[in-house]
Design a protein around this motif. Structure first.
Motif, PDB file in Angstrom:
ATOM      1  N   GLU A   1     -40.554   6.003  42.349  1.00  0.00           N
ATOM      2  CA  GLU A   1     -40.697   7.202  43.175  1.00  0.00           C
ATOM      3  C   GLU A   1     -39.643   7.285  44.268  1.00  0.00           C
ATOM      4  O   GLU A   1     -39.379   8.360  44.805  1.00  0.00           O
TER       5      GLU A   1
ATOM      6  N   ALA B   1     -45.515   5.029  34.507  1.00  0.00           N
ATOM      7  CA  ALA B   1     -46.929   5.409  34.491  1.00  0.00           C
ATOM      8  C   ALA B   1     -47.593   4.953  33.198  1.00  0.00           C
ATOM      9  O   ALA B   1     -48.742   4.469  33.201  1.00  0.00           O
ATOM     10  N   ALA B   2     -46.874   5.082  32.077  1.00  0.00           N
ATOM     11  CA  ALA B   2     -47.424   4.594  30.808  1.00  0.00           C
ATOM     12  C   ALA B   2     -47.579   3.073  30.832  1.00  0.00           C
ATOM     13  O   ALA B   2     -48.531   2.522  30.261  1.00  0.00           O
TER      14      ALA B   2
ATOM     15  N   ASP C   1     -37.485  11.638  36.529  1.00  0.00           N
ATOM     16  CA  ASP C   1     -38.809  12.044  36.047  1.00  0.00           C
ATOM     17  C   ASP C   1     -39.206  11.250  34.803  1.00  0.00           C
ATOM     18  O   ASP C   1     -40.367  10.822  34.667  1.00  0.00           O
ATOM     19  N   ALA C   2     -38.252  11.053  33.890  1.00  0.00           N
ATOM     20  CA  ALA C   2     -38.548  10.298  32.674  1.00  0.00           C
ATOM     21  C   ALA C   2     -38.899   8.845  33.008  1.00  0.00           C
ATOM     22  O   ALA C   2     -39.821   8.262  32.413  1.00  0.00           O
ATOM     23  N   ASN C   3     -38.173   8.271  33.956  1.00  0.00           N
ATOM     24  CA  ASN C   3     -38.456   6.887  34.350  1.00  0.00           C
ATOM     25  C   ASN C   3     -39.844   6.768  34.981  1.00  0.00           C
ATOM     26  O   ASN C   3     -40.577   5.799  34.742  1.00  0.00           O
ATOM     27  N   LEU C   4     -40.219   7.780  35.761  1.00  0.00           N
ATOM     28  CA  LEU C   4     -41.543   7.775  36.385  1.00  0.00           C
ATOM     29  C   LEU C   4     -42.640   7.858  35.327  1.00  0.00           C
ATOM     30  O   LEU C   4     -43.659   7.160  35.420  1.00  0.00           O
ATOM     31  N   ASP C   5     -42.433   8.692  34.311  1.00  0.00           N
ATOM     32  CA  ASP C   5     -43.407   8.790  33.228  1.00  0.00           C
ATOM     33  C   ASP C   5     -43.503   7.475  32.453  1.00  0.00           C
ATOM     34  O   ASP C   5     -44.591   7.051  32.035  1.00  0.00           O
ATOM     35  N   LYS C   6     -42.373   6.828  32.264  1.00  0.00           N
ATOM     36  CA  LYS C   6     -42.353   5.553  31.553  1.00  0.00           C
ATOM     37  C   LYS C   6     -43.161   4.492  32.308  1.00  0.00           C
ATOM     38  O   LYS C   6     -43.957   3.755  31.715  1.00  0.00           O
TER      39      LYS C   6
ATOM     40  N   TYR D   1     -44.059   1.555  39.960  1.00  0.00           N
ATOM     41  CA  TYR D   1     -44.153   3.019  40.042  1.00  0.00           C
ATOM     42  C   TYR D   1     -43.690   3.499  41.419  1.00  0.00           C
ATOM     43  O   TYR D   1     -42.983   4.512  41.530  1.00  0.00           O
TER      44      TYR D   1
END
Length: 442
Positions: free
Chosen positions: A268, A321-322, A314-319, A264
């Motif tokens: 960032e 985080a999941a 942003d999408a990669n960060l959400d991925k 993560y």
């Protein structure tokens, strides 16, 4: 000849099965060297070691982010330029050396190194968990083979006992003391003992095949029964707490959580500017239609900052985080499995241990009864059925005691495996895939 001497051939066959572990070397096989051999030559463990080595290479690659990058370029070709005033057709030659050093990229290099270290530790703990698993499988195969050897001996003993009783009954019948019903009854029990002996031979062969699968080869000598001297915690809760701290599967799951958390941080880094130092020296000839040699030296501090990337960052960060939450759930599943396995092993050891005392008493009392019945039968005060039933009960008591003794030994080793301490208790060192850090706080 086989028809003339059936008892002899049966005895020789059983003797061969019972003694086939003595063929080959004169040295007895002990548990600890056998377990160590099984681990080192097991393909699943070797696969884990190779995976660990692969992550080591990834870590070295990540550490390369601290070092400068050096590029060498050269080229030669024809360059033709047409303008309003003139035409040129020259052989263009160029050469360049570029040294680039990253100064800042949003902490990506540091985070990637830490991530790869966590991956390396996770791979190390996974290898240790696999080694513990193989060790337990080898212990179970080893102890079960000892058990089946003893059960086969008892089956052979039972067969010989019923054969002896049949001979006695035949002699009594020929002397006019017994009757044909007793002969048929003794023959029926002998047939049952023969069937049980064949079944036990099959069980022994199956256990031998299991031993070969775990070790990779057949035993070539006698097995020495291990002695267990490890002292367990007094309470199940203490054993569970030890398992949640020491078990390598739990440690590997914690390291996996750390891995995705550092990933993560890597993701960032895309939201930070990038700062590099580029030093470049060029040697050119006949460039851009200008005949002659030229040299150029540059020392540049470059800053780049992406302002918009279509939402990919942003999408990669959400991925990622999941993925952190996913790894946490995997750790929770591992935790439940470890607790469950500890309960099974602990309960098995406790209740089998409690049973052993009564089984030993049952065997001793049955033997005393049998000895009395044998004397009374010889005096005609007990029937053949009483004697045969007591003989069978004594054999059953012996079989139950032998099975429980070996099952109790396996349960003790299962507790060690459940706590993640089996290799330590056996004093076996697995130094092929080590982990440096503990991630129990993750």
């Amino acid at each position: 000849m086989r028809r003339r001497f059936p008892k002899l051939f049966a005895a020789l066959s059983s003797a061969f099965i019972l003694s086939n572990l003595s063929v080959g070397t004169a040295h007895a096989i002990e548990l600890v060297p056998t377990v160590e051999d099984a681990i080192l030559h097991n393909p699943e463990f070797r696969e884990q070691v190779k995976a660990h080595q692969g992550v080591q290479a990834d870590l070295r690659g990540a550490e390369g982010g601290w070092l400068p990058k050096i590029d060498l370029g050269a080229g030669i070709g024809q360059e033709k330029i047409t303008t309003k005033t003139a035409d040129t057709d020259l052989t263009r030659k160029e050469a360049a050396v570029t040294v680039s050093q990253n100064l800042f990229e949003g902490f990506a290099t540091q985070s990637e190194i830490t991530r790869q270290q966590a991956r390396l530790d996770s791979a190390g703990y996974s290898a240790q968990a696999k080694a513990n698993e193989i060790a337990l499988s080898m212990v179970e195969a080893y102890v079960n083979l000892l058990k089946e050897q003893e059960l086969l001996r008892l089956a052979q003993q039972s067969h010989e006992t019923h054969q002896r009783i049949l001979d006695q009954i035949i002699q009594r019948n020929q002397a006019g003391v017994g009757n044909s019903v007793e002969v048929d009854q003794a023959k029926a029990r002998l047939s049952l003992a023969s069937s049980n002996l064949i079944a036990e031979r099959n069980n022994y062969r199956d256990t031998l095949a299991r031993f070969e699968r775990v070790l990779g080869r057949m035993p070539d000598s006698d097995l020495v029964k291990p002695t267990f001297s490890y002292k367990f915690p007094e309470k199940l809760e203490d054993a569970v707490n030890t398992a949640l701290i020491e078990h390598p599967a739990m440690r590997s799951a914690n390291a996996d959580i750390a891995t995705v958390r550092y990933q993560y941080d890597v993701a960032e880094s895309a939201f930070y500017p990038r700062v590099d130092v580029d030093v470049k020296q060029t040697w050119d000839e006949n460039i851009n239609g200008i005949e002659g040699k030229s040299e150029n030296f540059q020392a540049m501090l470059r800053v780049s900052y992406n302002l918009f990337n279509g939402g990919k960052d942003d999408a990669n960060l959400d991925k990622v985080a999941a993925s952190v939450h996913q790894a946490a759930e995997v750790r929770n599943t591992t935790r439940r499995q470890i607790i469950e396995n500890m309960h099974y092993a602990w309960n098995a050891e406790k209740y089998i241990r409690d049973q052993l005392e009564f089984m030993q008493k049952h065997k001793d009392l049955t033997l005393a009864t049998l000895q009395g019945y044998r004397k009374q039968f010889s005096l005609g005060r007990r029937s053949l059925l009483d004697l045969l039933n007591t003989e069978d009960e004594y054999i059953s008591a012996q079989r139950a005691l032998v099975s429980s003794q070996h099952d109790h030994l396996i349960a003790e080793y299962r507790i060690l495996n459940g706590m993640g301490l089996l290799l330590n208790a056996l004093n076996i060192k697995v130094d092929y895939a080590l982990a440096e850090n503990d991630y129990k706080e993750e």
